[in-house]
Scaffold this motif. Structure first.
Motif, PDB file in Angstrom:
ATOM      1  N   ILE A 296       0.829  -1.211   0.000  1.00  0.00           N
ATOM      2  CA  ILE A 296       0.000   0.000   0.000  1.00  0.00           C
ATOM      3  C   ILE A 296       0.864   1.262   0.000  1.00  0.00           C
ATOM      4  O   ILE A 296       0.689   2.151  -0.835  1.00  0.00           O
ATOM      5  CB  ILE A 296      -0.949   0.001   1.212  1.00  0.00           C
ATOM      6  N   VAL A 297       1.811   1.312   0.941  1.00  0.00           N
ATOM      7  CA  VAL A 297       2.611   2.524   1.125  1.00  0.00           C
ATOM      8  C   VAL A 297       3.487   2.818  -0.088  1.00  0.00           C
ATOM      9  O   VAL A 297       3.626   3.977  -0.504  1.00  0.00           O
ATOM     10  CB  VAL A 297       3.472   2.421   2.402  1.00  0.00           C
ATOM     11  N   SER A 298       4.092   1.796  -0.667  1.00  0.00           N
ATOM     12  CA  SER A 298       5.004   2.006  -1.793  1.00  0.00           C
ATOM     13  C   SER A 298       4.308   2.655  -2.985  1.00  0.00           C
ATOM     14  O   SER A 298       4.938   3.345  -3.788  1.00  0.00           O
ATOM     15  CB  SER A 298       5.647   0.688  -2.212  1.00  0.00           C
ATOM     16  N   ARG A 299       3.009   2.444  -3.107  1.00  0.00           N
ATOM     17  CA  ARG A 299       2.255   3.043  -4.202  1.00  0.00           C
ATOM     18  C   ARG A 299       1.837   4.482  -3.911  1.00  0.00           C
ATOM     19  O   ARG A 299       1.475   5.228  -4.826  1.00  0.00           O
ATOM     20  CB  ARG A 299       1.016   2.188  -4.512  1.00  0.00           C
ATOM     21  N   LEU A 300       1.858   4.849  -2.637  1.00  0.00           N
ATOM     22  CA  LEU A 300       1.412   6.182  -2.248  1.00  0.00           C
ATOM     23  C   LEU A 300       2.543   7.171  -1.997  1.00  0.00           C
ATOM     24  O   LEU A 300       2.315   8.370  -1.903  1.00  0.00           O
ATOM     25  CB  LEU A 300       0.541   6.087  -0.981  1.00  0.00           C
ATOM     26  N   LEU A 301       3.777   6.668  -1.873  1.00  0.00           N
ATOM     27  CA  LEU A 301       4.910   7.532  -1.559  1.00  0.00           C
ATOM     28  C   LEU A 301       5.146   8.575  -2.640  1.00  0.00           C
ATOM     29  O   LEU A 301       5.117   8.269  -3.831  1.00  0.00           O
ATOM     30  CB  LEU A 301       6.184   6.702  -1.365  1.00  0.00           C
ATOM     31  N   LYS A 302       5.420   9.807  -2.192  1.00  0.00           N
ATOM     32  CA  LYS A 302       5.688  10.905  -3.113  1.00  0.00           C
ATOM     33  C   LYS A 302       7.153  11.330  -3.085  1.00  0.00           C
ATOM     34  O   LYS A 302       7.536  12.297  -3.739  1.00  0.00           O
ATOM     35  CB  LYS A 302       4.817  12.117  -2.739  1.00  0.00           C
ATOM     36  N   ILE A 303       7.972  10.637  -2.303  1.00  0.00           N
ATOM     37  CA  ILE A 303       9.376  11.018  -2.154  1.00  0.00           C
ATOM     38  C   ILE A 303      10.287   9.849  -2.506  1.00  0.00           C
ATOM     39  O   ILE A 303       9.856   8.700  -2.548  1.00  0.00           O
ATOM     40  CB  ILE A 303       9.679  11.496  -0.716  1.00  0.00           C
ATOM     41  N   LYS A 304      11.578  10.158  -2.741  1.00  0.00           N
ATOM     42  CA  LYS A 304      12.530   9.146  -3.188  1.00  0.00           C
ATOM     43  C   LYS A 304      13.093   8.321  -2.035  1.00  0.00           C
ATOM     44  O   LYS A 304      13.517   7.180  -2.235  1.00  0.00           O
ATOM     45  CB  LYS A 304      13.700   9.812  -3.908  1.00  0.00           C
ATOM     46  N   TYR A 305      13.154   8.906  -0.839  1.00  0.00           N
ATOM     47  CA  TYR A 305      13.878   8.286   0.266  1.00  0.00           C
ATOM     48  C   TYR A 305      12.976   8.091   1.490  1.00  0.00           C
ATOM     49  O   TYR A 305      11.931   8.732   1.613  1.00  0.00           O
ATOM     50  CB  TYR A 305      15.083   9.151   0.656  1.00  0.00           C
ATOM     51  N   ILE A 306      13.426   7.231   2.410  1.00  0.00           N
ATOM     52  CA  ILE A 306      12.691   7.048   3.667  1.00  0.00           C
ATOM     53  C   ILE A 306      13.479   7.570   4.863  1.00  0.00           C
ATOM     54  O   ILE A 306      12.905   7.830   5.909  1.00  0.00           O
ATOM     55  CB  ILE A 306      12.319   5.569   3.896  1.00  0.00           C
ATOM     56  N   GLY A 307      14.798   7.689   4.737  1.00  0.00           N
ATOM     57  CA  GLY A 307      15.634   8.187   5.826  1.00  0.00           C
ATOM     58  C   GLY A 307      15.540   9.700   5.917  1.00  0.00           C
ATOM     59  O   GLY A 307      15.729  10.400   4.911  1.00  0.00           O
ATOM     60  N   LEU A 308      15.235  10.244   7.103  1.00  0.00           N
ATOM     61  CA  LEU A 308      15.082  11.689   7.246  1.00  0.00           C
ATOM     62  C   LEU A 308      16.342  12.446   6.838  1.00  0.00           C
ATOM     63  O   LEU A 308      16.263  13.543   6.293  1.00  0.00           O
ATOM     64  CB  LEU A 308      14.700  12.040   8.690  1.00  0.00           C
ATOM     65  N   CYS A 309      17.508  11.860   7.100  1.00  0.00           N
ATOM     66  CA  CYS A 309      18.748  12.537   6.710  1.00  0.00           C
ATOM     67  C   CYS A 309      18.809  12.695   5.194  1.00  0.00           C
ATOM     68  O   CYS A 309      19.225  13.740   4.678  1.00  0.00           O
ATOM     69  CB  CYS A 309      19.966  11.772   7.227  1.00  0.00           C
ATOM     70  N   ASN A 310      18.357  11.698   4.455  1.00  0.00           N
ATOM     71  CA  ASN A 310      18.348  11.770   2.998  1.00  0.00           C
ATOM     72  C   ASN A 310      17.234  12.687   2.487  1.00  0.00           C
ATOM     73  O   ASN A 310      17.401  13.388   1.495  1.00  0.00           O
ATOM     74  CB  ASN A 310      18.167  10.368   2.404  1.00  0.00           C
ATOM     75  N   ILE A 311      16.095  12.673   3.178  1.00  0.00           N
ATOM     76  CA  ILE A 311      14.975  13.538   2.793  1.00  0.00           C
ATOM     77  C   ILE A 311      15.360  15.001   2.936  1.00  0.00           C
ATOM     78  O   ILE A 311      15.115  15.821   2.042  1.00  0.00           O
ATOM     79  CB  ILE A 311      13.727  13.218   3.643  1.00  0.00           C
ATOM     80  N   VAL A 312      15.962  15.349   4.064  1.00  0.00           N
ATOM     81  CA  VAL A 312      16.376  16.731   4.311  1.00  0.00           C
ATOM     82  C   VAL A 312      17.420  17.172   3.286  1.00  0.00           C
ATOM     83  O   VAL A 312      17.353  18.280   2.742  1.00  0.00           O
ATOM     84  CB  VAL A 312      16.919  16.899   5.744  1.00  0.00           C
ATOM     85  N   ALA A 313      18.386  16.297   3.018  1.00  0.00           N
ATOM     86  CA  ALA A 313      19.449  16.635   2.071  1.00  0.00           C
ATOM     87  C   ALA A 313      18.993  16.531   0.619  1.00  0.00           C
ATOM     88  O   ALA A 313      19.654  17.046  -0.283  1.00  0.00           O
ATOM     89  CB  ALA A 313      20.642  15.708   2.297  1.00  0.00           C
ATOM     90  N   ASN A 314      17.864  15.842   0.402  1.00  0.00           N
ATOM     91  CA  ASN A 314      17.332  15.582  -0.934  1.00  0.00           C
ATOM     92  C   ASN A 314      18.345  14.843  -1.815  1.00  0.00           C
ATOM     93  O   ASN A 314      18.458  15.094  -3.015  1.00  0.00           O
ATOM     94  CB  ASN A 314      16.890  16.888  -1.619  1.00  0.00           C
TER      95      ASN A 314
END
Length: 382
Positions: A296-314
């Protein structure tokens, strides 16, 4: 005396809520906090009606499996609001539970402050409509969240991340290694299985098998594991005993010191990845949930990463091994690579060192405490 109900359903929320409570009561002693939380909130002076230890689960399927405990706590909080409404309700993360409670609070004229936003910018963005109806103020900790909520006309204030300038080891690395009985001339690998029991149940064997395989490749590798405040060592003992040959050092209640003495960390996803980044320790991020949750979640994700450090750094600073990729073989291969390639480690450390500046200025706890008192001074919702 003003009364604030505060809800923190897991360890990271309890940590931030505890600091919020302490900072708020330092500014105004005529405030009483009560609700759901753990040791950090209790130590800050809150009355704990329900301990959050049994509520810390992640994943849609996992929440359903723990529904009796979770909905029992929800009904208890609803009853409390119905019979004796607080002057303010503060919700800390934990969105599935907290948005349900927010609806009940609004029905009883209770103002709602949501601290640490659900990651709706990552998945299930339609929830912003519910937040707009149920929440009086979103207090966000990432700068990019402000634009998201403003775009949807949701009241929002960026208060700053509570971890900025707060994540520090108590001593220098050589002193910590000596204290923990680790050899400074041999590699140290941190094993972080998480704070939620459901998370540990899924991942602990993968983590320990990865450590075992890594030891077969690097025979002098040392292992250390910080134990979350929500857990007792006895809960992990039966599993750890099966891997006694690894000599894993288990350390209670000192996560930053443990992380700071490591050359690399194997960690679950979550807030901890940001804490590891702020300590500038290279890491590998893993996660594995129930197959239905993942589908379910993999189909709804709008971002590339799951780790907050990677999300913040993009960008992918820390490698992520998710679901079927989270195997001991793949994990061990990456651990060995990070430990053996100096240039890779150097690049990762440099990129991690830049994350703190991306989180904005310090003073997050002071800012949320100030906002709490401002909302407390406002008239109740009619």
């Amino acid at each position: 005396m003003k009364r604030i109900m505060i809800i923190a359903g897991e360890a990271s929320g309890d940590l931030h809520a505890g600091k919020l409570i302490y900072a708020t009561t330092q500014k105004n002693y005529a405030v009483h906090f009560y609700g759901i939380g753990g040791d950090k909130m209790r130590a800050a002076g809150a009355d704990i009606m329900v301990d959050s230890k049994e509520m810390a689960v992640v994943g849609l399927v996992e929440i359903w499996e723990h529904r009796k405990v979770i909905f029992g706590a929800l009904n208890q909080m609803r009853d409390s609001i119905s019979h004796d409404p607080p002057d303010l309700l503060i919700l800390v993360d934990y969105p599935e539970f907290n948005l349900r409670l927010a609806r009940h609070a609004k029905q009883h004229g209770v103002k709602v402050l949501f601290y640490i936003s659900p990651q709706i910018w990552a998945w299930r963005q339609y929830r912003v409509k519910k937040i707009k109806r149920l929440v009086d103020m979103m207090a966000v900790v990432f700068p990019f969240e402000t634009d998201f909520y403003r775009k949807h006309n949701v009241p929002v204030k960026f208060v700053g991340h509570p971890l900025v300038n707060e994540v520090n080891a108590s001593r220098e690395k050589p002193a910590l290694l000596e204290e923990f009985g680790l050899d400074a001339n041999k590699p140290v690998i941190g094993l972080l299985p998480g704070s939620r029991r459901s998370e540990i149940k899924r991942l602990i064997n993968i983590i320990l098998e990865s450590a075992k395989l890594t030891r077969s490749k690097i025979d002098d590798a040392q292992f250390i594991m910080p134990l979350a405040a929500t857990l007792d060592e006895s809960e992990l003992a039966p599993t750890l005993d099966q891997y006694s040959s690894l000599g894993i050092k288990v350390v209670k209640n000192r996560p930053y010191d443990v992380i700071a003495c490591c050359d690399v960390v194997l960690t679950v996803s979550g807030t901890v990845t940001l804490e590891i980044a702020l300590l500038q320790t290279p890491m590998i991020i893993i996660n594995k949930v129930a197959w239905l949750t993942y589908a379910i979640v993999s189909r709804l994700l709008k971002i590339k990463y799951i780790g907050l450090c990677n999300i913040v750094a993009n960008k992918c600073i820390a490698p992520e091994l998710i679901q079927h990729d989270a195997t001991p073989k793949k994990i061990s291969t990456l651990l060995v690579k990070i430990l053996s390639e100096k240039n890779l480690r150097k690049k990762m450390i440099k990129e991690l060192s830049e994350i703190e500046s991306m989180l904005g200025s310090e003073g997050g706890i002071e800012n949320i405490a100030k906002l709490t008192l401002e909302m407390l001074a406002e008239p109740k919702v009619s």
